[in-house]
Design a protein around this motif. Sequence first.
Motif, PDB file in Angstrom:
ATOM      1  N   ALA A 240       0.562   4.937   0.182  1.00 37.09           N
ATOM      2  CA  ALA A 240      -0.395   6.015   0.411  1.00 37.09           C
ATOM      3  C   ALA A 240       0.319   7.316   0.714  1.00 37.09           C
ATOM      4  O   ALA A 240       1.418   7.325   1.262  1.00 37.09           O
ATOM      5  CB  ALA A 240      -1.324   5.645   1.560  1.00 37.09           C
ATOM      6  N   ASP A 241      -0.308   8.396   0.361  1.00 38.75           N
ATOM      7  CA  ASP A 241       0.250   9.714   0.627  1.00 38.75           C
ATOM      8  C   ASP A 241       0.103  10.030   2.115  1.00 38.75           C
ATOM      9  O   ASP A 241      -0.884   9.663   2.742  1.00 38.75           O
ATOM     10  CB  ASP A 241      -0.496  10.758  -0.192  1.00 38.75           C
ATOM     11  N   GLN A 242       1.110  10.725   2.647  1.00 38.40           N
ATOM     12  CA  GLN A 242       1.079  10.934   4.099  1.00 38.40           C
ATOM     13  C   GLN A 242      -0.069  11.826   4.552  1.00 38.40           C
ATOM     14  O   GLN A 242      -0.470  11.766   5.702  1.00 38.40           O
ATOM     15  CB  GLN A 242       2.406  11.489   4.591  1.00 38.40           C
ATOM     16  N   PHE A 243      -0.601  12.649   3.656  1.00 37.92           N
ATOM     17  CA  PHE A 243      -1.682  13.534   4.086  1.00 37.92           C
ATOM     18  C   PHE A 243      -3.064  13.039   3.663  1.00 37.92           C
ATOM     19  O   PHE A 243      -4.021  13.785   3.748  1.00 37.92           O
ATOM     20  CB  PHE A 243      -1.435  14.956   3.581  1.00 37.92           C
ATOM     21  N   CYS A 244      -3.147  11.812   3.201  1.00 39.21           N
ATOM     22  CA  CYS A 244      -4.485  11.335   2.865  1.00 39.21           C
ATOM     23  C   CYS A 244      -5.209  10.949   4.145  1.00 39.21           C
ATOM     24  O   CYS A 244      -4.598  10.619   5.155  1.00 39.21           O
ATOM     25  CB  CYS A 244      -4.428  10.189   1.862  1.00 39.21           C
ATOM     26  N   ASN A 245      -6.513  11.027   4.084  1.00 41.14           N
ATOM     27  CA  ASN A 245      -7.297  10.799   5.296  1.00 41.14           C
ATOM     28  C   ASN A 245      -7.318   9.329   5.674  1.00 41.14           C
ATOM     29  O   ASN A 245      -7.336   8.462   4.813  1.00 41.14           O
ATOM     30  CB  ASN A 245      -8.719  11.298   5.102  1.00 41.14           C
ATOM     31  N   TRP A 246      -7.375   9.081   6.955  1.00 42.80           N
ATOM     32  CA  TRP A 246      -7.335   7.710   7.448  1.00 42.80           C
ATOM     33  C   TRP A 246      -8.529   6.871   6.976  1.00 42.80           C
ATOM     34  O   TRP A 246      -8.340   5.715   6.615  1.00 42.80           O
ATOM     35  CB  TRP A 246      -7.208   7.703   8.964  1.00 42.80           C
ATOM     36  N   PRO A 247      -9.766   7.397   6.954  1.00 46.02           N
ATOM     37  CA  PRO A 247     -10.889   6.530   6.550  1.00 46.02           C
ATOM     38  C   PRO A 247     -10.685   5.835   5.202  1.00 46.02           C
ATOM     39  O   PRO A 247     -11.091   4.681   5.041  1.00 46.02           O
ATOM     40  CB  PRO A 247     -12.074   7.489   6.503  1.00 46.02           C
TER      41      PRO A 247
ATOM     42  N   ILE B  54      -7.764  -1.150   3.753  1.00 46.08           N
ATOM     43  CA  ILE B  54      -7.301  -2.248   4.610  1.00 46.08           C
ATOM     44  C   ILE B  54      -8.446  -3.223   4.879  1.00 46.08           C
ATOM     45  O   ILE B  54      -8.259  -4.445   4.855  1.00 46.08           O
ATOM     46  CB  ILE B  54      -6.704  -1.694   5.923  1.00 46.08           C
ATOM     47  N   ASN B  55      -9.649  -2.676   5.084  1.00 44.83           N
ATOM     48  CA  ASN B  55     -10.816  -3.541   5.279  1.00 44.83           C
ATOM     49  C   ASN B  55     -11.062  -4.425   4.065  1.00 44.83           C
ATOM     50  O   ASN B  55     -11.369  -5.611   4.202  1.00 44.83           O
ATOM     51  CB  ASN B  55     -12.068  -2.695   5.523  1.00 44.83           C
TER      52      ASN B  55
ATOM     53  N   VAL C  66      -7.787   4.918   3.855  1.00 47.59           N
ATOM     54  CA  VAL C  66      -6.825   3.833   4.056  1.00 47.59           C
ATOM     55  C   VAL C  66      -7.497   2.688   4.812  1.00 47.59           C
ATOM     56  O   VAL C  66      -7.294   1.511   4.500  1.00 47.59           O
ATOM     57  CB  VAL C  66      -5.585   4.344   4.837  1.00 47.59           C
ATOM     58  N   LYS C  67      -8.347   3.057   5.772  1.00 48.25           N
ATOM     59  CA  LYS C  67      -9.033   2.035   6.545  1.00 48.25           C
ATOM     60  C   LYS C  67      -9.924   1.196   5.636  1.00 48.25           C
ATOM     61  O   LYS C  67      -9.981  -0.036   5.755  1.00 48.25           O
ATOM     62  CB  LYS C  67      -9.871   2.700   7.645  1.00 48.25           C
TER      63      LYS C  67
ATOM     64  N   VAL D 127       0.872  -1.174   0.000  1.00 48.68           N
ATOM     65  CA  VAL D 127       0.000   0.000   0.000  1.00 48.68           C
ATOM     66  C   VAL D 127       0.905   1.218   0.000  1.00 48.68           C
ATOM     67  O   VAL D 127       1.763   1.375   0.855  1.00 48.68           O
ATOM     68  CB  VAL D 127      -0.914   0.005   1.247  1.00 48.68           C
TER      69      VAL D 127
END
Lengths: 206, 173
Positions: free
Chosen positions: A166-173, A179-180, A175-176, A164
């Motif tokens: 991902a950009d460091q400033f992307c929102n967690w939801p 991951i889900n 990424v979650k 994965v």
Amino acid sequence: MPKVKVPRKSTLIDMTAMCDVAFLLLTFFMLTTQFKTDESIIVDTPSSISEIKLPETDILNITINKEGKVFFSLDNKNFSRERLLQRISEKYPELQFTAEEEKAFVLTGSVGVPINQLKGYLDLEDEERKMYSQPGIPVDSTNNELGIWIMQGRLSNPNVRITVNADQFCNWPVVKQVINTLQDKNVNKFNLITDLEADPNKLKGI
Amino acid sequence: MAELEQKQVGKKGKKKGRKKMSTRIDLTPMVDLGFLLVTFFMLTTTFSKPQTMEINMPVKPKGEVKEEEQNALKASKAFNILIGGDNKVFWYRGLPNEPIEPVTATNYTADGLRKILLERNASIPEMVVLIKPTNDANYKNVVDVLDEMNISNIKRYALVDILPQEIDLIKNL
């Protein structure tokens, strides 16, 4: 006093040594090089102290950019990309790809369009495709196409490792959600791509 | 052409010393070419392979999980990290209803979260860290916290969803 005659020296230098160096370097670069892939998505990854290197092949990469758009890419070891496209068209019988579209799919970087727009995206000219702003793969629970991509990607190349990016400033939801999706497909082990950061424990030792 | 004529003269028997041609070639254009290619390869190559951080998620349970199985973790061993928006981070120990140590704000510096983690990890045997990002958190914060686990050498940690009462706890902080 007799005049001191300075003998005229030729300005020509022996270039052989320099030539040797140049070609030595050239050989080195030619052997170590790995061409950059056409990647139009800009991702600034966070840093961590982890030092595990990413292998070069057998990678299924999920990219998430700053705006939270999701992209998918698979390396083309043993023609896994061709196989992936075949599987997609088997799953979606209305999508039949021509040889040109297949070639475009193999050569392109990450894909970030909904599956029903894939054909149109591959029909674009190379330059147009680079400029085209991809909407991202849908990951919401009603229409989770990323799951299909992951599943078909793993079937196309069973040895694949999932990363994965991902950009460091992307929102967690977002990424979650990714991951889900991975967990739903029974992928419980994956790698997050990060930059290297100095390990404070090691710094203490210096 | 001049060379050709010379050769014929030589064949005629006159033992005239053949004009010795220098074997030196001007290598400058070759060097130019070499460096041009070196530059090309240097610019197109990708040197540093990216680093990766491996994470293992638990297997998703199929079906409903019973209440007693879910609360298997002892409250005294639980260390919760709540990741908020705007680079805020909070921690507390125990359960949200009856915390052993109350919710405290901290930060991502070496004197903040890392110090607390190292202290608690030394004093509490078998401590388990529960990482709970809120929806306002960004990816960098989560990776930073996961990285703190590696730095503090904590082996038992889990990335879990935040509970509604925990969101209420940090709302006013």
